[in-house]
Design a protein around this motif. Structure first.
Motif, PDB file in Angstrom:
ATOM      1  N   LYS A   1      39.857  53.805  35.237  1.00 14.81           N
ATOM      2  CA  LYS A   1      41.256  54.042  34.864  1.00 14.81           C
ATOM      3  C   LYS A   1      41.414  54.467  33.405  1.00 14.81           C
ATOM      4  O   LYS A   1      42.446  55.002  33.024  1.00 14.81           O
ATOM      5  CB  LYS A   1      42.082  52.782  35.125  1.00 14.81           C
ATOM      6  N   GLY A   2      40.425  54.189  32.609  1.00 20.51           N
ATOM      7  CA  GLY A   2      40.522  54.549  31.187  1.00 20.51           C
ATOM      8  C   GLY A   2      41.550  53.684  30.480  1.00 20.51           C
ATOM      9  O   GLY A   2      41.850  52.566  30.915  1.00 20.51           O
ATOM     10  N   VAL A   3      42.111  54.201  29.397  1.00 14.72           N
ATOM     11  CA  VAL A   3      43.064  53.412  28.608  1.00 14.72           C
ATOM     12  C   VAL A   3      44.412  53.370  29.329  1.00 14.72           C
ATOM     13  O   VAL A   3      44.961  54.403  29.677  1.00 14.72           O
ATOM     14  CB  VAL A   3      43.232  54.013  27.196  1.00 14.72           C
ATOM     15  N   GLU A   4      44.922  52.159  29.540  1.00 17.30           N
ATOM     16  CA  GLU A   4      46.209  52.020  30.237  1.00 17.30           C
ATOM     17  C   GLU A   4      47.281  51.534  29.254  1.00 17.30           C
ATOM     18  O   GLU A   4      46.968  51.069  28.164  1.00 17.30           O
ATOM     19  CB  GLU A   4      46.051  51.034  31.394  1.00 17.30           C
TER      20      GLU A   4
ATOM     21  N   ASP B   1      43.798  43.568  35.717  1.00 12.96           N
ATOM     22  CA  ASP B   1      42.807  44.028  36.680  1.00 12.96           C
ATOM     23  C   ASP B   1      41.615  44.757  36.087  1.00 12.96           C
ATOM     24  O   ASP B   1      40.738  45.200  36.830  1.00 12.96           O
ATOM     25  CB  ASP B   1      43.437  44.929  37.762  1.00 12.96           C
ATOM     26  N   ALA B   2      41.578  44.902  34.774  1.00 14.52           N
ATOM     27  CA  ALA B   2      40.428  45.610  34.183  1.00 14.52           C
ATOM     28  C   ALA B   2      39.162  44.745  34.222  1.00 14.52           C
ATOM     29  O   ALA B   2      38.049  45.264  34.135  1.00 14.52           O
ATOM     30  CB  ALA B   2      40.746  46.015  32.746  1.00 14.52           C
ATOM     31  N   GLY B   3      39.354  43.414  34.373  1.00 13.44           N
ATOM     32  CA  GLY B   3      38.180  42.545  34.494  1.00 13.44           C
ATOM     33  C   GLY B   3      38.068  41.500  33.396  1.00 13.44           C
ATOM     34  O   GLY B   3      37.003  40.934  33.174  1.00 13.44           O
ATOM     35  N   LYS B   4      39.184  41.184  32.755  1.00 10.41           N
ATOM     36  CA  LYS B   4      39.207  40.204  31.670  1.00 10.41           C
ATOM     37  C   LYS B   4      38.734  38.830  32.153  1.00 10.41           C
ATOM     38  O   LYS B   4      37.896  38.197  31.517  1.00 10.41           O
ATOM     39  CB  LYS B   4      40.645  40.116  31.146  1.00 10.41           C
TER      40      LYS B   4
ATOM     41  N   ALA C   1      30.920  43.578  34.471  1.00  6.70           N
ATOM     42  CA  ALA C   1      30.986  42.117  34.326  1.00  6.70           C
ATOM     43  C   ALA C   1      30.618  41.419  35.630  1.00  6.70           C
ATOM     44  O   ALA C   1      29.924  40.405  35.630  1.00  6.70           O
ATOM     45  CB  ALA C   1      32.387  41.703  33.877  1.00  6.70           C
ATOM     46  N   LEU C   2      31.049  42.017  36.746  1.00  7.59           N
ATOM     47  CA  LEU C   2      30.806  41.398  38.046  1.00  7.59           C
ATOM     48  C   LEU C   2      29.299  41.272  38.316  1.00  7.59           C
ATOM     49  O   LEU C   2      28.835  40.311  38.904  1.00  7.59           O
ATOM     50  CB  LEU C   2      31.469  42.253  39.142  1.00  7.59           C
TER      51      LEU C   2
ATOM     52  N   ASN D   1      34.361  48.236  31.394  1.00  3.62           N
ATOM     53  CA  ASN D   1      33.915  47.487  32.578  1.00  3.62           C
ATOM     54  C   ASN D   1      33.899  48.350  33.843  1.00  3.62           C
ATOM     55  O   ASN D   1      34.410  49.458  33.860  1.00  3.62           O
ATOM     56  CB  ASN D   1      34.857  46.287  32.757  1.00  3.62           C
ATOM     57  N   LYS D   2      33.288  47.798  34.889  1.00  2.00           N
ATOM     58  CA  LYS D   2      33.230  48.389  36.233  1.00  2.00           C
ATOM     59  C   LYS D   2      32.456  49.698  36.253  1.00  2.00           C
ATOM     60  O   LYS D   2      32.834  50.632  36.966  1.00  2.00           O
ATOM     61  CB  LYS D   2      34.650  48.603  36.802  1.00  2.00           C
TER      62      LYS D   2
END
Ligand code: G4P
Length: 525
Positions: free
Chosen positions: A114-117, A20-23, A255-256, A139-140
């Motif tokens: 969310k930062g680093v997950e 969900d990070a946007g890959k 990215a979006l 991203n985002k």
């Protein structure tokens, strides 16, 4: 074109992220900017949507779709880009680790809010182990996100890598204006675009230009201040350090909304490495050697249960791969010819005549290949760097249909070769233990055994914490350890000795009692 030119123009990399990070969005935008597709959303993602465990058939279906998108090649200017997509679902983390072995560099996507997950941390560990050059895309940025300075600190700390911001966000939540590209000293704005298209790009390279200032007002002053601050902290990017995996160039973006996409892509094709030397047990193989060599890093099962054939993905390491030429399968010594090798351009699969180092070739496999296998023009080369990691979950696997003993053994062997899970055999009682990263694989294995091999298995619970590959120079202590821990010793599929720790406590105790023995959580220490 000469072989060396073909090699120099190739960029083969993996995009990785926590789900969900946007890959997927970033990958599609790369294809859009590369002109490989016209509208984003056309490429089905390799993403396995949030599905319940019981819904694994749905997941398998999506894995089927993902064959086409496992590798996406396209030309961008003079360069040939090969993007290796990785499954977002954490139960398929092993797949991702293996894909990294075929990547010459990596782009990590991080969600700014969310930062680093968790998953990103693990993936970074693998990159560090292999010294893979890494770039980061935050991203985002259009959404409520953390302060960019805080994010830089967090990424450095969590990923244990120095970062070097090459772009900087302009504006705040609900008023995000884009990113200033420090690498090229340019700000790109878009007009007439949608979430699926790029529209018109305007490039502003003079920050003092009144038109530009009014475009980013009221953030102009803040941008100037922040850029000054960053200039002070981050001097010139040291390319050597990037190549050694010590510094990660970082881009902010959305990215979006297209922001930051062309920026990272352009910097990437200029700075990221082309295919380099690869280590084998015998020697280092250079990409510009005349003779072809390559290795299998992924095997994908056919989705049609009536056909048990599979698609093996070979990364070309040296020379050139040619259709219908006889190659040697190093592990078995067999001669193989591939009449319809495929390459992957954007979302399309097509038969190719020739492929160069850095390219990924898909070949039809009837069960010959194992992950990590070498294919050459005859030389015995054993490629290194296909580590198995300790699984997270373990179960005994038993035959549930006495008439189908052979089918079960064959099915299990082939599924393990594909890398679906790991099989261990207990030295004490010969029982088979399956280890997986996620619960989902147990269902997948059971289903596939039944539908592809007409075999039935059942599982029995087992209390187990980690598989540890053991090593020691002290033969006496090793012998003593074997005697005392015989009940917990297994062999993995390569016949290596593995200690199965029942709990963190048991592992601590073993470490305390046997300081001469090293316990590794991956098979390649
Ligand atoms: P993944 O492959 O890493 O799992 O992520 P993916 O690209 O599918 O993106 C996850 C969600 O985040 C998607 O929304 C996507 O539209 C959204 N997203 C990606 N990049 C950005 C960005 O820069 N800004 C904002 N605001 N959102 C972004 P979704 O609702 O889950 O899916 P969809 O219905 O839009 O496809």
């Amino acid at each position: 074109m000469k072989l060396t030119d073909e090699i120099a123009r190739r960029r083969t990399f993996a995009i990785v992220s926590h789900p969900d990070a946007g890959k997927t969005t970033l990958t599609e935008k790369f294809l859009l900017f590369g002109g490989a597709i016209n509208v984003a959303g056309a490429v089905k993602s390799n993403k396995i949507r949030k599905t319940a465990t019981s819904d694994f058939m749905e997941i398998e279906k999506q894995r089927g779709i993902s064959v086409a998108t496992s590798v996406m090649g396209f030309d961008y200017g003079e360069k040939k880009i090969n993007i290796l997509d990785t499954p977002g679902h954490q139960d398929f983390a092993e797949d991702t680790f293996r894909t990294l072995t075929a990547a010459d560099s990596v782009i990590i996507v991080i969600d700014a809010a969310k930062g680093v997950e968790a998953q990103t941390r693990r993936l970074m560990e693998v990159c560090r182990m292999r010294k893979t050059p890494v770039m980061v895309f935050v991203n985002k940025m259009d959404r409520p996100s953390r302060d960019p300075f805080d994010l830089l600190d967090e990424i450095e700390e969590e990923l244990k890598i120095q970062v070097h911001p090459l772009s900087w966000p302009v504006g705040t939540v609900n008023d995000f204006r884009g990113v200033y590209n420090r690498y090229e000293s340019v700000f790109r704005s878009f007009s007439g675009h949608t979430k699926q298209t790029i529209g018109e790009i305007t490039e502003h390279s003079d920050l003092q230009n009144e038109e530009f200032k009014s475009y980013i007002a009221p953030h102009a002053e803040k941008l100037e201040e922040e850029l000054e601050l960053i200039e002070g902290v981050y001097a010139e990017l040291d390319m050597e350090e990037y190549m050694q995996g010590k510094v990660a160039p970082l881009f902010f973006g959305s990215a979006l909304n297209n922001f930051g996409v062309k920026d990272i892509l352009d910097c990437f094709i200029q700075t990221a490495p082309s295919p380099g030397p690869v280590l084998t047990e015998e020697r280092e193989v250079l990409p510009d050697e005349q003779k072809f060599s390559g290795f299998v890093f992924k095997i994908h099962a056919n989705m049609d249960p009536k056909h048990r054939d599979r698609l093996a993905f070979i990364k070309v390491v040296s020379g050139q791969f040619e259709r219908n030429k006889a190659y040697s399968h190093v592990r078995t010594g067999r001669q193989l010819k591939f009449s319809s090798p495929t390459s992957f351009m954007a979302e399309k699969k097509s038969v190719i005549e020739i492929a160069y180092p850095g390219d990924i070739v898909g070949v039809h496999d009837t069960g010959n290949f194992k992950i990590g296998d070498g294919v050459t023009e005859g030389e015995k080369l054993h490629f290194q760097g296909m580590p198995s990691f300790s699984p997270e979950m373990f179960r005994y696997v038993e035959n549930a249909d006495p008439m189908k003993f052979k089918q079960l053994a064959k099915g299990l062997e082939q599924l393990m070769d594909e890398g679906v899970a790991q099989l261990f055999v207990s030295l004490a009682n010969g029982r088979k233990i399956i280890g997986t990263v996620g619960a989902l694989q147990f269902d997948v294995i059971q289903y596939r055994l039944e539908h592809e091999y007409a075999a039935k298995c059942r599982y029995e619970p087992i209390t187990m914490f980690k598989a540890c590959w053991i090593e020691s120079d002290n033969k006496v202590k090793l012998k003593d350890f074997r005697l005392r821990k015989y009940q917990q010793l297994c062999t993995d599929k390569e016949g290596r000795e593995v200690y199965m720790a029942e709990s963190p406590y048991a592992l601590d105790m073993a470490r305390g009692k046997f300081p001469e023995i090293t316990f590794h959580f991956n098979s390649e220490f």
